[in-house]
Design an enzyme around this catalytic site. Structure first.
Site, mmCIF file in Angstrom:
data_model
loop_
_atom_site.group_PDB
_atom_site.id
_atom_site.type_symbol
_atom_site.label_atom_id
_atom_site.label_comp_id
_atom_site.label_asym_id
_atom_site.label_seq_id
_atom_site.Cartn_x
_atom_site.Cartn_y
_atom_site.Cartn_z
ATOM 1 N N GLU A 58 0.876 -1.568 -0.013
ATOM 2 C CA GLU A 58 0.245 0.185 0.067
ATOM 3 C C GLU A 58 0.330 1.064 0.425
ATOM 4 O O GLU A 58 1.902 1.508 1.090
ATOM 5 C CB GLU A 58 -0.950 -0.035 0.918
ATOM 6 C CG GLU A 58 -2.325 -1.222 1.714
ATOM 7 C CD GLU A 58 -2.473 -1.001 2.904
ATOM 8 O OE1 GLU A 58 -2.748 -0.278 3.719
ATOM 9 O OE2 GLU A 58 -3.517 -2.357 2.646
ATOM 10 N N ASP A 95 -5.028 10.175 10.271
ATOM 11 C CA ASP A 95 -3.652 9.074 10.832
ATOM 12 C C ASP A 95 -3.467 9.738 11.856
ATOM 13 O O ASP A 95 -3.362 10.777 12.608
ATOM 14 C CB ASP A 95 -2.631 9.547 10.097
ATOM 15 C CG ASP A 95 -2.891 8.789 8.356
ATOM 16 O OD1 ASP A 95 -3.696 7.973 8.158
ATOM 17 O OD2 ASP A 95 -2.609 9.934 7.274
#
Length: 275
Positions: free
Chosen positions: A53, A64
């Protein structure tokens, strides 16, 4: 082309045939710089990652945690652009490993949805993970992905209703991403007790739809023991923050960072096989 010839499903099928879960590894493109990031991702492939990824660094990474935020900011400070992300995908996909982009939706819209799909496919990319977009809120990406034979990977969470899980799995191609920790991303000392039940609910929805979709789990795995635990009930173990940390811990020595990355990948790859 309506079916991806380079899709992630091939990696999950191969892992299943080997009697194990697949290992998916994440790093943001351009970290620590574009060339170093490509070297890092290739090292992860060589050490045992089945799927890669590639993150598209974004200035407002609300989902995040601090580790990935720090790496993405470093990439942005160095001027990384979407074209660098695609160049990274091309370099990693050339290894034969299915390579997807993980991105917030805004950069894709800015780039142009069909243009992004076309350029991602041209780079050899397998598809796109869109953590902040649900299938029912995304009228443009499914058509663009279908037109260019790309995987569509959406997220399910412990808070997802059975109806939403069914809707999400029906829209996915390649695999479905089960994010089994509520809150932002980050490596954790223990795995989540929410992961197993979420995977069971997701697999039940897939079975009712009579199609074969892999379930990959991301929940802060940082070592082989945790990977083995998750691999006992999931089709794939997704690791991000731990890989990023391995490089952040060696800010002035890429060679040392790559060695740490290789050691971590080998430990995780052994874990998914042990289960």
């Amino acid at each position: 082309m309506t079916e991806s010839t380079r899709g992630t499903s091939t990696a999950f099928e191969k892992a299943r045939a080997d009697g194990r879960a697949a290992l998916a590894g994440y790093l943001p493109a351009g970290f620590p710089d574009v060339g170093g990031g490509i070297d890092a991702l290739r090292a992860m492939v060589e050490a045992g990652c089945d799927v890669i990824e590639v993150g598209l660094p974004y200035s407002d990474p609300v989902m995040d945690g601090p580790t990935i935020q720090a790496a993405a900011q470093q990439a942005l400070d160095r001027g990384v652009r979407t074209t660098d992300v695609l160049r990274t995908v091309e370099a990693v996909a050339a290894t034969g490993t299915p390579t997807v982009v993980m991105t917030y939706w805004n950069p894709v819209e800015r780039y142009g949805v069909d243009r992004f799909a076309r350029d991602l496919a041209a780079a050899g990319g397998a598809g796109l993970i869109t953590p902040d977009v649900t299938p029912d809120a995304d009228p443009l990406w499914p058509a663009a992905a279908d037109a260019h034979g790309l995987d569509k990977v959406y997220l399910v969470a412990p808070s997802s209703t059975d109806e939403r899980i069914a809707m999400t799995t029906a829209a996915c191609r390649g695999f479905v991403y089960a994010t089994a920790v509520m809150g932002v991303t980050g490596a954790r000392a223990t795995t989540s007790e929410l992961a197993g039940p979420l995977v069971a609910r997701t697999k039940a929805a897939i079975a009712r739809q009579h199609h074969d979709l892999a379930v990959g789990v991301g929940l802060g795995v940082s070592n082989g023991d945790q990977a083995a635990e998750v691999a006992s009930y999931a089709d794939g173990v997704i690791v991000g923050s731990a890989f990023v940390r391995a490089l952040l811990d060696h800010p002035d020595d890429l060679a040392a960072g790559l060695r740490a990355l290789t050691t971590l990948t080998e430990d995780l790859a052994e874990g998914v096989r042990r289960a």
